[in-house]
Scaffold this motif. Structure first.
Motif, PDB file in Angstrom:
ATOM      1  N   GLU A  54       5.425  20.218 -34.655  1.00 26.93           N
ATOM      2  CA  GLU A  54       4.747  20.444 -35.977  1.00 26.93           C
ATOM      3  C   GLU A  54       3.245  20.022 -35.875  1.00 26.93           C
ATOM      4  OE1 GLU A  54       6.920  17.599 -38.210  1.00 26.93           O
ATOM      5  OE2 GLU A  54       8.484  19.108 -38.959  1.00 26.93           O
ATOM      6  N   LEU A  55       2.793  19.428 -34.991  1.00 27.81           N
ATOM      7  CA  LEU A  55       1.376  19.114 -34.558  1.00 27.81           C
ATOM      8  C   LEU A  55       0.546  20.226 -34.171  1.00 27.81           C
ATOM      9  CD1 LEU A  55       1.335  15.215 -33.876  1.00 27.81           C
ATOM     10  CD2 LEU A  55       0.661  16.581 -36.068  1.00 27.81           C
ATOM     11  N   GLY A  56       1.476  21.044 -33.231  1.00 30.02           N
ATOM     12  CA  GLY A  56       0.689  22.527 -32.827  1.00 30.02           C
ATOM     13  C   GLY A  56       0.721  22.230 -31.497  1.00 30.02           C
ATOM     14  N   VAL A  57       1.273  21.259 -30.624  1.00 30.60           N
ATOM     15  CA  VAL A  57       0.785  21.192 -29.112  1.00 30.60           C
ATOM     16  C   VAL A  57       1.359  22.349 -28.529  1.00 30.60           C
ATOM     17  CG1 VAL A  57       1.551  19.978 -27.140  1.00 30.60           C
ATOM     18  CG2 VAL A  57       1.349  18.696 -29.182  1.00 30.60           C
ATOM     19  N   GLN A  58       0.267  22.854 -27.604  1.00 31.91           N
ATOM     20  CA  GLN A  58       0.710  24.239 -27.191  1.00 31.91           C
ATOM     21  C   GLN A  58       1.858  24.401 -26.421  1.00 31.91           C
ATOM     22  OE1 GLN A  58      -2.678  26.489 -25.287  1.00 31.91           O
ATOM     23  NE2 GLN A  58      -4.108  25.042 -26.681  1.00 31.91           N
ATOM     24  N   ILE A  59       2.175  23.487 -25.232  1.00 24.85           N
ATOM     25  CA  ILE A  59       3.294  23.379 -24.606  1.00 24.85           C
ATOM     26  C   ILE A  59       4.111  22.126 -24.319  1.00 24.85           C
ATOM     27  CG2 ILE A  59       3.859  23.997 -22.017  1.00 24.85           C
ATOM     28  CD1 ILE A  59       1.438  25.350 -21.566  1.00 24.85           C
ATOM     29  N   ILE A  60       5.239  21.915 -24.602  1.00 25.67           N
ATOM     30  CA  ILE A  60       5.877  20.825 -24.786  1.00 25.67           C
ATOM     31  C   ILE A  60       7.305  20.968 -23.547  1.00 25.67           C
ATOM     32  CG2 ILE A  60       7.323  19.201 -26.082  1.00 25.67           C
ATOM     33  CD1 ILE A  60       5.939  20.417 -28.655  1.00 25.67           C
ATOM     34  N   THR A  61       7.191  20.142 -22.695  1.00 24.08           N
ATOM     35  CA  THR A  61       8.287  20.000 -21.672  1.00 24.08           C
ATOM     36  C   THR A  61       9.026  18.891 -21.954  1.00 24.08           C
ATOM     37  OG1 THR A  61       7.031  21.227 -19.913  1.00 24.08           O
ATOM     38  CG2 THR A  61       8.848  20.068 -19.265  1.00 24.08           C
ATOM     39  N   VAL A  62      10.343  18.745 -21.952  1.00 24.26           N
ATOM     40  CA  VAL A  62      10.953  17.546 -22.216  1.00 24.26           C
ATOM     41  C   VAL A  62      12.136  17.357 -21.361  1.00 24.26           C
ATOM     42  CG1 VAL A  62      12.453  16.429 -24.225  1.00 24.26           C
ATOM     43  CG2 VAL A  62      10.759  18.378 -24.814  1.00 24.26           C
ATOM     44  N   LYS A  63      12.372  16.266 -21.128  1.00 25.07           N
ATOM     45  CA  LYS A  63      13.492  15.874 -20.138  1.00 25.07           C
ATOM     46  C   LYS A  63      14.617  15.733 -21.116  1.00 25.07           C
ATOM     47  CE  LYS A  63      15.571  11.776 -17.642  1.00 25.07           C
ATOM     48  NZ  LYS A  63      15.159  10.396 -17.166  1.00 25.07           N
ATOM     49  N   ALA A  64      15.982  16.409 -20.642  1.00 26.15           N
ATOM     50  CA  ALA A  64      17.336  16.314 -21.439  1.00 26.15           C
ATOM     51  C   ALA A  64      18.052  15.297 -20.498  1.00 26.15           C
ATOM     52  CB  ALA A  64      17.805  17.944 -21.593  1.00 26.15           C
TER      53      ALA A  64
END
Length: 220
Positions: A90-100
């Motif tokens: 929602e804040l508009g970060v370009q690239i988000i990588t997440v550990k699942a």
């Protein structure tokens, strides 16, 4: 701060990312809610802060939207991982990588727009298992549910032949995208390139096709 990294969660996975990025000269903001973990990275990361990333105002105060790439490496707290990812989106970060941590977690992350999702424990288990099952495969990287990249040491069946002689694409549907030879890497080798006995072949293809190739190399 464009081009810099932020890593949220400084456990084993997140900590290793911070160390690797920092050792390669990148500026890294390291974030965790645990003071002891943050203190561990004070002298390593560019900045290390104690913060609750499920609070949108906290993330705003850190200027998180100015970071091009944010890695969410929160461990067992799935709710915190999902909420943090949602706020970053929602804040508009370009690239988000997440550990699942599991398939359900991954499904939710995909729905809320995570750009990259990784399963470090599962992926490492698969790589180790493939190495144990095969003497040919040196390393393994899953690209999708059906495609992978493998490193295969040139066996007697492959060495002293050119790529056009092997014709792996026609026979197995796989492609040799690079050859590692001593300290050099040949990217997109030419069809007349000869395979030497100590070469490491980097091959991409469907898992079923790679399996067929590996079984052929194993057979006598």
């Amino acid at each position: 701060m464009t081009g810099e990294f932020a890593v949220i969660g400084l456990g084993r996975f997140g900590g290793s990312i911070v160390r690797e990025l920092s050792s390669n000269g990148y500026d890294v903001l390291a974030i965790d809610s645990d003071e002891e973990r943050v203190n561990e990275f004070m002298g390593l990361a560019t900045h290390a802060v104690i913060a609750d990333t499920t609070d949108e105002n906290v993330l705003k105060s850190l200027g998180i939207r100015n970071f091009e790439h944010v890695i969410v490496a929160i461990g067992e707290n799935i709710q915190a991982s999902i909420l943090t990812t949602l706020i970053l989106k929602e804040l508009g970060v370009q690239i988000i990588t997440v550990k699942a941590t599991n398939d359900y977690h991954e499904k939710v992350l995909r729905r809320i727009g995570a750009d990259n999702i990784v399963h470090p424990e599962r992926d490492m288990g698969v790589r180790i298992a493939n190495g144990l099952m095969s003497q040919s495969i040196l390393d393994y990287l899953e690209l999708s549910n059906e495609h992978s990249i493998v490193e295969i040491k040139a066996s007697d069946k492959l060495s002293n032949k050119s790529l056009i002689d092997l014709d792996l694409r026609a026979k197995y549907g796989v492609n040799i995208v690079a050859i590692r030879r001593d300290d050099d890497v040949l990217i997109s080798p030419q069809a007349d390139e000869m395979i030497l006995s100590e070469d490491i072949l980097i091959i991409i293809g469907k898992d079923t096709d790679l399996d067929r190739l590996e079984r052929t190399l194993r057979s006598r």
